[in-house]
Scaffold this motif. Structure first.
Motif, mmCIF file in Angstrom:
data_model
loop_
_atom_site.group_PDB
_atom_site.id
_atom_site.type_symbol
_atom_site.label_atom_id
_atom_site.label_comp_id
_atom_site.label_asym_id
_atom_site.label_seq_id
_atom_site.Cartn_x
_atom_site.Cartn_y
_atom_site.Cartn_z
ATOM 1 N N PRO A 76 0.760 -1.432 -0.024
ATOM 2 C CA PRO A 76 0.110 -0.159 0.042
ATOM 3 C C PRO A 76 0.932 1.355 -0.113
ATOM 4 C CG PRO A 76 -0.162 -0.754 2.152
ATOM 5 C CD PRO A 76 0.871 -1.925 1.276
ATOM 6 N N ASP A 135 4.608 -3.921 4.102
ATOM 7 C CA ASP A 135 3.436 -4.455 3.615
ATOM 8 C C ASP A 135 2.380 -4.117 4.485
ATOM 9 O OD1 ASP A 135 3.375 -6.107 5.792
ATOM 10 O OD2 ASP A 135 3.896 -7.941 4.855
ATOM 11 N N SER A 136 0.837 -4.492 3.842
ATOM 12 C CA SER A 136 -0.206 -4.167 4.678
ATOM 13 C C SER A 136 -0.284 -4.624 5.902
ATOM 14 C CB SER A 136 -1.227 -4.792 3.626
ATOM 15 O OG SER A 136 -1.287 -6.195 3.408
ATOM 16 N N GLU A 137 0.564 -5.899 6.380
ATOM 17 C CA GLU A 137 0.425 -6.327 7.692
ATOM 18 C C GLU A 137 1.479 -5.413 8.480
ATOM 19 O OE1 GLU A 137 -1.824 -8.486 9.049
ATOM 20 O OE2 GLU A 137 -2.672 -8.458 7.216
ATOM 21 N N GLU A 146 -8.994 0.728 4.583
ATOM 22 C CA GLU A 146 -7.363 0.641 4.942
ATOM 23 C C GLU A 146 -7.102 -0.769 4.559
ATOM 24 O OE1 GLU A 146 -3.390 1.303 5.921
ATOM 25 O OE2 GLU A 146 -4.941 2.755 5.698
ATOM 26 N N ASP A 147 -6.491 -0.866 3.385
ATOM 27 C CA ASP A 147 -5.744 -1.899 2.907
ATOM 28 C C ASP A 147 -6.609 -3.223 2.776
ATOM 29 O OD1 ASP A 147 -2.891 -1.450 5.193
ATOM 30 O OD2 ASP A 147 -3.630 -0.509 3.179
ATOM 31 N N SER A 189 -8.620 -4.623 4.748
ATOM 32 C CA SER A 189 -8.658 -5.268 6.227
ATOM 33 C C SER A 189 -9.850 -5.268 6.818
ATOM 34 C CB SER A 189 -7.389 -4.692 7.075
ATOM 35 O OG SER A 189 -7.745 -3.494 7.241
ATOM 36 N N LYS A 228 0.196 -0.193 13.231
ATOM 37 C CA LYS A 228 -1.037 -0.978 12.686
ATOM 38 C C LYS A 228 -2.141 -0.888 13.512
ATOM 39 C CE LYS A 228 -1.891 -6.324 11.676
ATOM 40 N NZ LYS A 228 -1.454 -7.413 11.777
ATOM 41 N N LYS A 274 -0.177 6.232 7.126
ATOM 42 C CA LYS A 274 0.414 6.126 5.689
ATOM 43 C C LYS A 274 1.742 6.830 5.505
ATOM 44 C CE LYS A 274 -4.236 5.837 3.614
ATOM 45 N NZ LYS A 274 -3.894 4.305 3.033
ATOM 46 N N ARG A 277 4.418 4.956 7.563
ATOM 47 C CA ARG A 277 4.583 3.763 6.982
ATOM 48 C C ARG A 277 5.934 3.926 6.009
ATOM 49 N NH1 ARG A 277 1.055 -0.601 5.420
ATOM 50 N NH2 ARG A 277 -0.635 0.834 5.328
#
Length: 740
Positions: free
Chosen positions: A263, A290-292, A601-602, A604, A665, A676, A679
């Motif tokens: 993302p 990554d997204s996690e 968000e992603d 999730s 997270k 963002k 990240r």
């Protein structure tokens, strides 16, 4: 038909297994007439482990097990045509032998009744005849069940098995016609041979262990493989080279899909290697979250540059990487070796500006490697005491290269009761930390060297008191650098936050040392501080931004450290960082983000969105898009931004095992836009070097063999090894943990 015999039993003899000697009195022919023997001739019956009865010359005395058929009369076996009958001779050895046939690794014998036992397959539990009374079946039918693929459970296990082998049934031909060892593996002994699978495994082996591609043509390797698996068709250099490139393309496809799904943005590091062929190789590594919220680092490209000193070398390599991985618009920062000339950097900036939107006017795009910076400064420190260090090195060499000298030195050390527990050793001049440790060990035992000077007439040119004083000064400054660089080796992925703390600490120490009355100390400190100032100028905004993204420090640590570094001028520098962070946040706010980022968000929360949608379209766009716009227009001037709310919140306790990425997270819904930005900032690498190369003093060099290969092959070998080590087959589980 009857055959009356006198049986003489013998103990087990090597090579004959169970055996007995039979004296036949008379044997009936098929038409019922008796055939008498002379009584002097004997038959030696050999009973092997597979229950075939043979003479010593290997000829069968009875039919094969699968050709025998039980007759209604108990204890007799007849041939399928029913004409011939032979008495079953039961031979008992003196003591029971352990069954050696490999089929017993896959079968167990269980009693069904008092006089009946059956063999059960361990894999599929199917049962087979084994013995009834005194009659014992052979093992050929058991071997066929395993070797010929009739066992369903074994067939299912073949797909999961990673080793390739075949089974060859024992033959009674010549020794040269039969292999001496049955092929088997521990988990699944009989696996269908697959030539393509073997080639793939050879390619992966060559990649993983840096074997030369020509190894497949070496006579020793060819002979080994032929003996191991005669059915394998050996491959040539060109074939295995193609297989390695094919493996690279397959792994690259997996990684490309993974990178496309991240993302956030990606950060690159550039490291130029030299070679014996005067060409350079630019190693480009990507760093991303990554997204996690897991940090990853992968080697993306190894680009050969014919003219490594050219100002266009780095920009060309970066352009290749951006195009190869379709990263236009996703690049966030570049970290490179500080020794690159300014012209190369001037060529980098416009290239990046064209292919990538600028972040904070490009201040995040180009940064220096902290490992190379520390090594460069350490080299200057060592060069300042070059003559003294040479004396120490010769002194250590005198002691460590002779057993008698070392023994005498240790005796003196014990007599003087020197408390040092270090051992003397010669340094590796390509690793500056080894020189530092050599100087520290020698300095702690300088009294022993002084005594050695008076007791050993062969020991000459001992260091003077001035030399030892200089060594102590050098060790003091090298320790500052070593402690900072050692952090890069002890963490899985060193963070900008840790480096920020070390850099401002060293900077403040050097600033104080400049005023020292000793001219050598003052001059050395000034030289070191100049290089630290250059690194600080290039990277302070990046390092400070990472600190601000840590809820344990935020702007407070920046204010504290800048006060130590800049003194009265600190407020101006603090304002630069604060303004830069807010400007960067405003750029992220202006990016095309969803109007309701809290719920998107992603992917999730897709499940929650679907659940709410099924209960009345509460979160659908129908009717609420205009409402979102209304909220943003009417509250943007009244509400504080995410960044301001984050900075005003209380600091978190400084626990040792704090998971920074895990905290973001958990709080990405509270700070959808700021998370963002965090990240991308927290994925910035501070070093271009791996942990085992942090202390190198010269540019890394491609070995001569790899330099002789095609550039495409070199890139395929190096990148594939990195990806396979990270486990791209299960990329979600191959995670790099960021430590702070």
């Amino acid at each position: 038909m009857r055959m009356e015999t006198d049986l003489i039993r013998f103990p087990f003899l090597p090579g004959f297994g169970k055996m007995g000697i039979i004296f036949p009195d008379e044997m009936a022919t098929p038409d019922g007439e008796n055939m008498e023997s002379s009584g002097k001739e004997i038959m030696v019956i050999h009973h092997d482990e597979d229950h075939d009865m043979t003479t010593p010359n290997g000829e069968n005395m009875v039919a094969r097990e699968d050709e025998l058929m039980e007759t209604p009369d108990t204890g007799k076996l007849g041939s399928p045509d029913g004409h011939n009958e032979l008495a079953l001779v039961e031979v008992q050895p003196n003591k029971r032998r352990k069954k050696k046939s490999i089929v017993w690794e896959h079968f167990t014998i269980e009693s069904v009744s008092a006089d009946c036992r059956r063999a059960y397959c361990k894999q599929c539990k199917q049962s087979f005849a084994y013995s009834t009374g005194s009659k014992v079946a052979g093992t050929s039918h058991l071997k066929r069940h395993i070797a010929k693929g009739t066992c369903s459970a074994l067939l299912r296990g073949q797909d999961k098995n990673q080793m390739v082998a075949t089974y060859t049934p024992p033959s009674r031909g010549t020794v040269s016609d039969t292999p001496k060892r049955r092929y088997k593996t521990s988990s699944s002994p009989y696996v269908v041979f697959d030539q393509d699978r073997c080639r793939q495994d050879i390619a992966r082996m060559v990649i993983m262990h840096d074997y030369p591609l020509h190894m497949v043509e070496h006579p020793g390797f060819v002979s080994f493989v032929k003996n191991l698996q005669p059915r394998f068709n050996m491959v040539s250099f060109n074939t295995v080279q193609g297989d390695c490139v094919g493996t690279y393309l397959m792994e690259k496809q997996n990684l490309s899909k993974f990178i496309e799904a991240i993302p956030g943005r990606i950060c690159l590091t550039l490291d130029m290697w030299s070679s014996s062929r005067s060409v350079g190789y630019v190693f480009i590594m990507g760093s991303f979250i990554d997204s996690e919220w897991k940090l990853h680092r992968r080697v993306l490209n190894v680009v050969m540059e014919p003219y490594p000193e050219s100002p266009n070398a780095l920009s060309h390599a970066v352009a290749v990487c951006l195009s190869d991985w379709r990263l236009e618009g996703k690049l966030f920062s570049l970290t490179f070796n500080q020794t690159q000339n300014e012209a190369a950097l001037d060529n980098l900036r416009p290239l990046i500006a064209i292919k990538n939107p600028l972040i904070l006017n490009g201040q995040f795009l180009v940064g220096s490697c902290i490992a190379w910076t520390l090594s460069d400064i350490a080299k200057d420190v060592l060069e300042s005491g070059e003559n003294t260090i040479r004396k120490i090195r010769d002194t250590v060499k005198y002691v460590t290269t002779s057993d008698s000298h070392e023994e005498k030195f240790l005796e003196l050390k014990q007599q003087l009761q020197v408390p040092s527990e270090r051992n003397l050793f010669l340094d590796d001049q390509t690793q500056w930390n080894t020189t530092y440790h050599m100087l520290v060990a020698a300095s702690e035992m300088k009294e022993v060297f002084s005594c050695l000077d008076t007791s050993d007439p062969d020991y000459r040119e001992a260091p003077s008191l001035e030399d030892w004083k200089l060594v102590e000064i050098l060790c003091t400054y090298l320790k500052l650098l070593f402690d900072a660089a050692n952090i890069l080796t002890t963490t899985t992925h060193p963070s900008a936050i840790t480096v920020f703390h070390e850099v401002w600490r060293i900077h403040s120490e050097l600033a104080r040392a400049i005023t020292n009355e000793d001219p050598f100390i003052s001059s050395l400190s000034k030289m070191m501080l100049e290089k630290f100032d250059k690194y600080w100028k290039d990277c302070s905004i990046v390092l400070a931004a990472a600190v601000v993204m840590d809820p344990r420090f935020k702007m407070k640590l920046v204010e504290f450290s800048f006060t130590k570094v800049y003194g009265e001028e600190a407020p101006a520098y603090i304002k630069v960082v604060d303004d830069g962070i807010h400007e960067l946040f405003d750029e992220y706010v202006a990016l095309p983000l969803p109007l309701t980022p809290t719920y998107a968000e992603d992917g999730s929360v897709d499940g929650n969105m679907k659940g709410e949608d099924s209960q009345g379209n509460l979160l659908s766009d129908n009717g609420f898009t205009d409402f979102d716009v209304y909220i943003m227009e009417t509250t943007s001037q009244q509400m504080k931004s995410e960044l301001d709310r984050y900075l005003e919140d209380s600091l978190l306790p400084r626990v040792q095992d704090f998971d920074l990425l895990g905290w973001w997270k958990l709080n990405k819904f509270k700070y959808p836009t700021l998370s963002k930005m965090a990240r991308d900032i927290l994925s910035i690498p501070v070093s271009t070097l791996p942990p085992d190369s942090v202390f190198i003093t010269r540019r890394k060099k491609m070995d001569q063999y790899r330099s002789s290969l095609r550039p495409e092959t070199v890139e395929a070998m190096i990148c594939s090894k990195d990806w396979m080590q990270c486990g791209l087959s299960e990329v979600s589980n191959a995670l790099v943990r960021m430590e702070y």
